[in-house]
Design a protein around this motif. Structure first.
Motif, PDB file in Angstrom:
ATOM      1  N   LYS A 189     -16.923  63.352  11.998  1.00  0.00           N
ATOM      2  CA  LYS A 189     -18.252  63.782  11.552  1.00  0.00           C
ATOM      3  C   LYS A 189     -18.362  63.489  10.052  1.00  0.00           C
ATOM      4  N   GLU A 190     -19.240  62.576   9.716  1.00  0.00           N
ATOM      5  CA  GLU A 190     -19.319  62.084   8.336  1.00  0.00           C
ATOM      6  C   GLU A 190     -19.533  63.211   7.330  1.00  0.00           C
ATOM      7  N   GLU A 191     -20.422  64.138   7.642  1.00  0.00           N
ATOM      8  CA  GLU A 191     -20.715  65.220   6.705  1.00  0.00           C
ATOM      9  C   GLU A 191     -19.479  66.084   6.469  1.00  0.00           C
ATOM     10  N   SER A 192     -18.745  66.362   7.563  1.00  0.00           N
ATOM     11  CA  SER A 192     -17.546  67.180   7.453  1.00  0.00           C
ATOM     12  C   SER A 192     -16.476  66.470   6.636  1.00  0.00           C
ATOM     13  N   VAL A 193     -16.338  65.148   6.842  1.00  0.00           N
ATOM     14  CA  VAL A 193     -15.355  64.363   6.097  1.00  0.00           C
ATOM     15  C   VAL A 193     -15.667  64.394   4.606  1.00  0.00           C
ATOM     16  N   ILE A 194     -16.925  64.230   4.263  1.00  0.00           N
ATOM     17  CA  ILE A 194     -17.350  64.232   2.857  1.00  0.00           C
ATOM     18  C   ILE A 194     -17.085  65.594   2.216  1.00  0.00           C
ATOM     19  N   GLN A 195     -17.428  66.662   2.935  1.00  0.00           N
ATOM     20  CA  GLN A 195     -17.219  68.010   2.390  1.00  0.00           C
ATOM     21  C   GLN A 195     -15.735  68.311   2.222  1.00  0.00           C
ATOM     22  N   ALA A 196     -14.940  67.898   3.197  1.00  0.00           N
ATOM     23  CA  ALA A 196     -13.493  68.152   3.114  1.00  0.00           C
ATOM     24  C   ALA A 196     -12.911  67.465   1.890  1.00  0.00           C
ATOM     25  N   ALA A 197     -13.352  66.228   1.651  1.00  0.00           N
ATOM     26  CA  ALA A 197     -12.857  65.481   0.495  1.00  0.00           C
ATOM     27  C   ALA A 197     -13.321  66.111  -0.808  1.00  0.00           C
ATOM     28  N   SER A 198     -14.566  66.558  -0.851  1.00  0.00           N
ATOM     29  CA  SER A 198     -15.118  67.136  -2.083  1.00  0.00           C
ATOM     30  C   SER A 198     -14.452  68.468  -2.427  1.00  0.00           C
ATOM     31  N   LYS A 199     -14.030  69.205  -1.403  1.00  0.00           N
ATOM     32  CA  LYS A 199     -13.385  70.498  -1.623  1.00  0.00           C
ATOM     33  C   LYS A 199     -11.875  70.348  -1.816  1.00  0.00           C
ATOM     34  N   GLU A 200     -11.376  69.102  -1.686  1.00  0.00           N
ATOM     35  CA  GLU A 200      -9.948  68.808  -1.832  1.00  0.00           C
ATOM     36  C   GLU A 200      -9.092  69.658  -0.894  1.00  0.00           C
ATOM     37  N   LEU A 201      -9.548  69.771   0.352  1.00  0.00           N
ATOM     38  CA  LEU A 201      -8.787  70.503   1.355  1.00  0.00           C
ATOM     39  C   LEU A 201      -7.509  69.730   1.674  1.00  0.00           C
ATOM     40  N   ALA A 202      -6.446  70.471   2.017  1.00  0.00           N
ATOM     41  CA  ALA A 202      -5.155  69.825   2.256  1.00  0.00           C
ATOM     42  C   ALA A 202      -4.452  70.429   3.464  1.00  0.00           C
ATOM     43  N   VAL A 203      -3.577  69.613   4.055  1.00  0.00           N
ATOM     44  CA  VAL A 203      -2.776  70.014   5.207  1.00  0.00           C
ATOM     45  C   VAL A 203      -1.305  69.779   4.874  1.00  0.00           C
ATOM     46  N   LEU A 204      -0.447  70.727   5.250  1.00  0.00           N
ATOM     47  CA  LEU A 204       0.996  70.580   5.095  1.00  0.00           C
ATOM     48  C   LEU A 204       1.552  69.994   6.397  1.00  0.00           C
ATOM     49  N   ILE A 205       2.319  68.918   6.295  1.00  0.00           N
ATOM     50  CA  ILE A 205       2.871  68.233   7.464  1.00  0.00           C
ATOM     51  C   ILE A 205       4.388  68.279   7.399  1.00  0.00           C
ATOM     52  N   ALA A 206       5.013  68.774   8.476  1.00  0.00           N
ATOM     53  CA  ALA A 206       6.474  68.839   8.550  1.00  0.00           C
ATOM     54  C   ALA A 206       6.946  68.069   9.775  1.00  0.00           C
ATOM     55  N   ASP A 207       7.708  67.007   9.546  1.00  0.00           N
ATOM     56  CA  ASP A 207       8.225  66.205  10.656  1.00  0.00           C
ATOM     57  C   ASP A 207       9.431  65.426  10.154  1.00  0.00           C
ATOM     58  N   ASP A 208      10.500  65.394  10.957  1.00  0.00           N
ATOM     59  CA  ASP A 208      11.704  64.715  10.497  1.00  0.00           C
ATOM     60  C   ASP A 208      11.651  63.208  10.698  1.00  0.00           C
ATOM     61  N   SER A 209      10.725  62.713  11.505  1.00  0.00           N
ATOM     62  CA  SER A 209      10.585  61.268  11.719  1.00  0.00           C
ATOM     63  C   SER A 209       9.656  60.675  10.666  1.00  0.00           C
ATOM     64  N   SER A 210      10.142  59.696   9.913  1.00  0.00           N
ATOM     65  CA  SER A 210       9.306  59.063   8.890  1.00  0.00           C
ATOM     66  C   SER A 210       8.106  58.376   9.526  1.00  0.00           C
ATOM     67  N   VAL A 211       8.296  57.820  10.720  1.00  0.00           N
ATOM     68  CA  VAL A 211       7.195  57.163  11.422  1.00  0.00           C
ATOM     69  C   VAL A 211       6.125  58.185  11.798  1.00  0.00           C
ATOM     70  N   ALA A 212       6.553  59.310  12.365  1.00  0.00           N
ATOM     71  CA  ALA A 212       5.603  60.345  12.773  1.00  0.00           C
ATOM     72  C   ALA A 212       4.852  60.906  11.570  1.00  0.00           C
ATOM     73  N   ARG A 213       5.554  61.120  10.455  1.00  0.00           N
ATOM     74  CA  ARG A 213       4.882  61.636   9.258  1.00  0.00           C
ATOM     75  C   ARG A 213       3.760  60.711   8.809  1.00  0.00           C
ATOM     76  N   LYS A 214       4.041  59.402   8.814  1.00  0.00           N
ATOM     77  CA  LYS A 214       3.026  58.434   8.382  1.00  0.00           C
ATOM     78  C   LYS A 214       1.859  58.381   9.354  1.00  0.00           C
ATOM     79  N   GLN A 215       2.149  58.473  10.654  1.00  0.00           N
ATOM     80  CA  GLN A 215       1.079  58.462  11.650  1.00  0.00           C
ATOM     81  C   GLN A 215       0.155  59.660  11.460  1.00  0.00           C
TER      82      GLN A 215
END
Length: 313
Positions: free
Chosen positions: A169-195
């Protein structure tokens, strides 16, 4: 190896106690390798393989097993070494990753060992970025290398990473970027982390990556010790289940038991399959569970959390 994987119910009790069982095997040399028993369906003497045209060189052929047809990959060849010889006397480890069943050709299968995830460690930094290890441990005073199977599969049969246009959803993407929202990602596979990183960032959300549950928990506790609020930094945690040092179940339980961060939305994202995992999700208090790797589903869940966060601010 007959009967070695029969006690599934007993083994599942280990999960959630920061424990696992490894199936130990060898390839062309004396090095011992390991794969989580929970990923393994069956181990058998290598059946007759049928070559298929235009196959990836790593795929030695297909086999008809239990009424189905699976590809059999030479694990030694997949890691850049010489192909295994005398395959009639080799073994095939039939496993399930990312909702697909495949076989891995190995030279010999040894035994199953019961370990604590705390004794499973990330590969040494000197191993280089091109290695195929996701972790290492020690059994009977010998180093056991745990292979990054997701990396092998991504090279042999890459997963689709495209997100459908109707999901974003374009509007949601724009708002998320403007608010600098972030997600913490934990995965031991370097491939999975990048995906996961690529998928999440298409939703307009920044990412912070760590390689295991212990790193994730320490990072969150460091923020708290600095007087920071977890909700000011992250809208959610996306965590693998199988990780060295601390698995995703133990990580989730630790977070939910701490009043300072128990409101953090946790999505367990794993290549482990089965109803058991959904039951474990509820037991440890995770908010959601998703089998790897479904870009549309992952993007949709992240976007839902973005919307909930924006509505609450």
């Amino acid at each position: 190896m007959a009967g070695v994987l029969d006690s599934v119910d007993q083994r599942t009790k280990l999960v959630g106690q920061n424990r696992l069982e490894l199936l130990l095997f060898r390839l062309a040399d004396d090095q011992i390798y390991g794969i989580n028993v929970f990923k393994v369906r069956e181990v058998l003497q290598c059946p007759k393989l049928t070559a298929i045209p235009q196959r990836n060189p790593v795929v030695r052929g297909i086999a008809h097993i239990r009424g189905g047809t699976i590809s059999v990959m030479d694990m030694n060849l997949a890691m850049g070494n010489a192909p295994l010889d005398d395959i009639e006397n080799c073994f095939v480890i039939i496993s399930e990753y990312n909702m697909a069943v495949q076989g891995f050709l190995v030279k010999a299968v040894e035994r199953i060992v019961n370990l604590n995830w705390g004794n499973i460690h990330p590969p040494p930094k000197g191993a280089g970025k091109g290695n195929y290890l996701t972790a290492v441990t020690e059994v009977d005073n010998r180093i056991v290398e745990i292979i990054d199977v997701e990396k092998i599969l991504s090279e042999v049969s890459p997963l689709e990473e495209t997100i459908s246009d109707q999901i974003l959803k374009e509007e949601s993407v724009i708002q998320a970027a403007s608010k600098e929202l972030a997600v913490l990602i934990a995965d031991d596979s370097s491939v999975a982390r990048k995906q996961i990183k690529r998928c999440v960032e298409k939703v307009g959300v920044r990412t912070h990556l760590v390689a295991d549950g212990r790193q994730a928990l320490n990072h969150l506790r460091d923020l708290l010790d600095q007087g920071e609020s977890i909700s000011d930094h992250y809208i959610m945690l996306i965590s693998d289940i199988e990780m060295p040092e601390m698995d995703g179940y133990t990580l989730t339980a630790s977070i939910k038991e701490d009043p300072r961060m128990q409101d953090l939305h946790i999505l367990l994202h794993t290549s482990l399959s089965g109803i058991f995992n959904e039951a474990m999700v509820k037991r440890v208090g995770a908010d959601n569970f998703l089998a790897k790797f479904k870009p549309d589903s992952l993007a949709n869940l992240v976007q839902q959390q973005v919307d909930r966060t924006l509505e609450g601010r």
